[in-house]
Design a protein around this motif. Structure first.
Motif, PDB file in Angstrom:
ATOM      1  N   ARG A 195      32.410  35.835  41.845  1.00  0.00           N
ATOM      2  CA  ARG A 195      31.670  37.016  41.403  1.00  0.00           C
ATOM      3  C   ARG A 195      31.317  36.849  39.927  1.00  0.00           C
ATOM      4  NH1 ARG A 195      35.527  41.854  43.874  1.00  0.00           N
ATOM      5  NH2 ARG A 195      35.586  41.021  45.985  1.00  0.00           N
TER       6      ARG A 195
ATOM      7  N   TYR B 145      38.150  37.472  37.009  1.00  0.00           N
ATOM      8  CA  TYR B 145      37.588  36.145  36.789  1.00  0.00           C
ATOM      9  C   TYR B 145      36.340  35.939  37.629  1.00  0.00           C
ATOM     10  CZ  TYR B 145      42.382  36.070  35.248  1.00  0.00           C
ATOM     11  OH  TYR B 145      43.560  36.409  34.638  1.00  0.00           O
TER      12      TYR B 145
ATOM     13  N   GLN C 175      41.674  35.151  46.938  1.00  0.00           N
ATOM     14  CA  GLN C 175      42.227  36.299  47.665  1.00  0.00           C
ATOM     15  C   GLN C 175      42.916  35.825  48.931  1.00  0.00           C
ATOM     16  OE1 GLN C 175      39.145  39.127  48.670  1.00  0.00           O
ATOM     17  NE2 GLN C 175      39.315  40.209  46.705  1.00  0.00           N
TER      18      GLN C 175
ATOM     19  N   ALA D 230      45.375  46.527  39.952  1.00  0.00           N
ATOM     20  CA  ALA D 230      45.304  46.513  41.422  1.00  0.00           C
ATOM     21  C   ALA D 230      45.622  45.113  41.937  1.00  0.00           C
ATOM     22  CB  ALA D 230      43.923  46.951  41.897  1.00  0.00           C
TER      23      ALA D 230
ATOM     24  N   GLY E 243      42.901  39.237  34.515  1.00  0.00           N
ATOM     25  CA  GLY E 243      42.906  39.744  35.892  1.00  0.00           C
ATOM     26  C   GLY E 243      41.519  39.882  36.501  1.00  0.00           C
TER      27      GLY E 243
ATOM     28  N   ARG F  61      36.510  52.845  47.806  1.00  0.00           N
ATOM     29  CA  ARG F  61      36.442  51.395  47.904  1.00  0.00           C
ATOM     30  C   ARG F  61      35.074  50.937  47.447  1.00  0.00           C
ATOM     31  NH1 ARG F  61      40.043  48.780  47.187  1.00  0.00           N
ATOM     32  NH2 ARG F  61      39.231  47.023  48.343  1.00  0.00           N
TER      33      ARG F  61
ATOM     34  N   GLU G 114      31.366  38.366  37.113  1.00  0.00           N
ATOM     35  CA  GLU G 114      31.945  39.568  36.513  1.00  0.00           C
ATOM     36  C   GLU G 114      32.063  39.419  35.003  1.00  0.00           C
ATOM     37  OE1 GLU G 114      33.840  42.122  38.378  1.00  0.00           O
ATOM     38  OE2 GLU G 114      34.883  41.020  39.976  1.00  0.00           O
TER      39      GLU G 114
HETATM   40  P1  AMP Z   1      38.109  43.790  46.185  1.00  0.00           P
HETATM   41  O1  AMP Z   1      37.648  42.658  47.072  1.00  0.00           O
HETATM   42  O2  AMP Z   1      37.157  44.050  45.050  1.00  0.00           O
HETATM   43  O3  AMP Z   1      38.495  45.016  46.947  1.00  0.00           O
HETATM   44  O4  AMP Z   1      39.427  43.301  45.468  1.00  0.00           O
HETATM   45  C1  AMP Z   1      40.653  43.115  46.103  1.00  0.00           C
HETATM   46  C2  AMP Z   1      41.621  42.534  45.117  1.00  0.00           C
HETATM   47  O5  AMP Z   1      41.144  41.273  44.657  1.00  0.00           O
HETATM   48  C3  AMP Z   1      41.768  43.367  43.854  1.00  0.00           C
HETATM   49  O6  AMP Z   1      42.731  44.367  44.024  1.00  0.00           O
HETATM   50  C4  AMP Z   1      42.200  42.332  42.847  1.00  0.00           C
HETATM   51  O7  AMP Z   1      43.584  42.085  42.967  1.00  0.00           O
HETATM   52  C5  AMP Z   1      41.458  41.101  43.289  1.00  0.00           C
HETATM   53  N1  AMP Z   1      40.208  40.898  42.515  1.00  0.00           N
HETATM   54  C6  AMP Z   1      39.010  41.501  42.694  1.00  0.00           C
HETATM   55  N2  AMP Z   1      38.097  41.042  41.840  1.00  0.00           N
HETATM   56  C7  AMP Z   1      38.716  40.099  41.097  1.00  0.00           C
HETATM   57  C8  AMP Z   1      38.310  39.234  40.030  1.00  0.00           C
HETATM   58  N3  AMP Z   1      37.064  39.232  39.573  1.00  0.00           N
HETATM   59  N4  AMP Z   1      39.227  38.403  39.490  1.00  0.00           N
HETATM   60  C9  AMP Z   1      40.505  38.375  39.949  1.00  0.00           C
HETATM   61  N5  AMP Z   1      40.950  39.158  40.943  1.00  0.00           N
HETATM   62  C10 AMP Z   1      40.070  40.013  41.512  1.00  0.00           C
END
Ligand code: AMP
Length: 419
Positions: free
Chosen positions: A113, A122, A127, A280, A120, A258, A115
């Motif tokens: 992504r 990146y 995942q 999170a 935390g 979400r 971002e």
């Molecule tokens: P999401 O897919 O956005 O619902 O994210 C699920 C989990 O993935 C979050 O709770 C974070 O622990 C982790 N996460 C999401 N985006 C990132 C990111 N850019 N870098 C690191 N961990 C992330």
């Protein structure tokens, strides 16, 4: 150009591998015991797979984060920004709806992504993802939440806090979105730019904003949980009851939403104090209409994703990593030319059961012992003319300095006893 990793990406160094393996072993054990099976999908998919799942009212914030490119055949491809869309694409493509329900699938790997990078958060991260497909009962939502909690516990984390809420059924969401539009439209100018965009496309997502200026505007407003219809309310109550039954500690979070708009009813997150503002560890929810909208059968589903880097950060905070010793039990030192091939052959044989390393050129004893020490070896084994005469190796325990001579034929048994 500088030879360094792209911003927001990381190398996993040798000394960090044990922690990653520990995390994945915990995942495999916990999810496997619940009947989930591992599915691996490609790192990129046709862009439509993600665009479709993100939804019509696609949050531009999410869309902009995708790494999309054209390949040489002019196809539009996207590096996966999440697991669910690709997993469901595979589920449909391989006709997994004919398997006995529920179908539980877990996946692990890198996501991408674009971002804003911070602790935390990146651009390439990892995942672990779980989908439970085919059950509409609250029991499945509770099982998903329990499995996220249990997996984090199995990683060695004791300070995990689960938050549970509901975004309601589509009608409830629509009513809440209309309410938010009504309330927030006059206050538009005070919102952050991203939140103004969300207000237009998917107002509920404004609640997800971390911007302080937005928090002030949102204060005092009702939350999604206040708009639940009877069915969604009963569903949530049932989920909470099961969690109490199973001793899963949780808090009700009335404002949980979400990121993507395919979610309905249950939404949940796992949080951890002490890893910075991005607290999170994972989150998920129910997404009953998604498989159908991707061209599959109308199957309900619930799932979650947890962020491996954040979980590892938390594991480090709790010193939960039980790293196995990363060192050879024996480092062999040839003291003359003839011994070089002798110790190499010996190492090859001993490696059937032990970690054994050696120097590749003759060393004097002092240098050889230093080499062994730098590698953290338990024993150094010297071999020269006098050892050759008795077909022995002179062993030195680098911790105590104690020395013994061991016959080559006995060495394997000796190492067995000391390891
Ligand atoms: P999401 O897919 O956005 O619902 O994210 C699920 C989990 O993935 C979050 O709770 C974070 O622990 C982790 N996460 C999401 N985006 C990132 C990111 N850019 N870098 C690191 N961990 C992330």
């Amino acid at each position: 150009m500088k030879w360094q990793a792209v911003k927001g990406t990381h190398d996993v160094l040798p000394e960090q591998q044990a922690a990653w393996r520990q995390l994945l072993a915990a995942v495999e054990l916990e999810l496997g015991r619940a009947g989930a099976r591992e599915l691996s999908t490609p790192v990129f998919e046709y862009s439509e797979v993600f665009e479709k799942s993100v939804g019509e009212s696609a949050d531009l914030v999410v869309q902009k984060e995708m790494y999309t490119f054209e390949d040489r055949g002019g196809r539009r491809l996207t590096l996966r920004p999440e697991f669910t869309a690709g997993v469901l694409r595979a589920f449909i493509e391989h006709g997994m709806h004919t398997l006995p329900t529920p179908v539980k699938l877990w996946s692990a790997g890198p996501l991408f992504r674009a971002e804003n990078v911070q602790r935390g958060r990146y651009r390439q991260f990892h995942q672990v993802n779980l989908e439970i497909i085919g059950l509409s009962q609250a029991l499945a939502d509770a099982e998903a939440i329990d499995l996220l909690y249990r997996t984090l516990r199995a990683c060695g984390l004791t300070r995990v806090r689960m938050r549970v809420g509901s975004v309601g059924d589509p009608d409830d969401r629509a009513a809440y979105n209309a309410y938010l539009r009504r309330e927030l439209e006059p206050l538009r100018a005070r919102l952050s730019e991203a939140s103004r965009e969300r207000l237009r496309l998917n107002p509920m997502r404004v609640l997800d904003s971390k911007a302080e200026q937005d928090a002030a505007v949102l204060e005092g407003l009702k939350r999604p949980i206040d708009f639940l219809g009877g069915a969604a309310r009963a569903h949530l109550d049932e989920v909470l009851e099961r969690l109490r039954d199973w001793d899963v500690p949780f808090e009700i979070d009335p404002g949980i939403v979400r990121g993507l708009d395919y979610y309905r009813r249950t939404a949940f997150e796992a949080h951890y104090e002490g890893i910075g503002s991005q607290s999170a560890l994972g989150g998920g929810g129910r997404y009953d209409g998604l498989i159908e909208s991707l061209g599959g059968p109308p199957l309900p589903a619930v799932g979650w994703a947890m962020g491996s880097e954040r979980v590892l950060d938390a594991m480090e905070q709790e010193q939960a990593v039980a790293a196995p010793p990363d060192r050879p039990v024996l480092f062999l030192v040839p003291l003359d030319e003839d011994a070089v091939n002798e110790v190499a052959a010996l190492a090859v044989r001993l490696r059937r059961a032990h970690r054994v390393e050696h120097a590749y050129a003759p060393r004097n004893p002092g240098k050889g012992l230093r080499d062994a020490d730098r590698r953290g070896a338990v024993y150094a084994g010297l071999r020269g003319a006098s050892e050759r005469a008795g077909d022995e190796v002179q062993l030195k325990h680098l911790g105590s300095g104690e020395q013994t001579r061991v016959r080559v034929a006995e060495l394997e048994r000796f190492l067995q006893e000391v390891s």
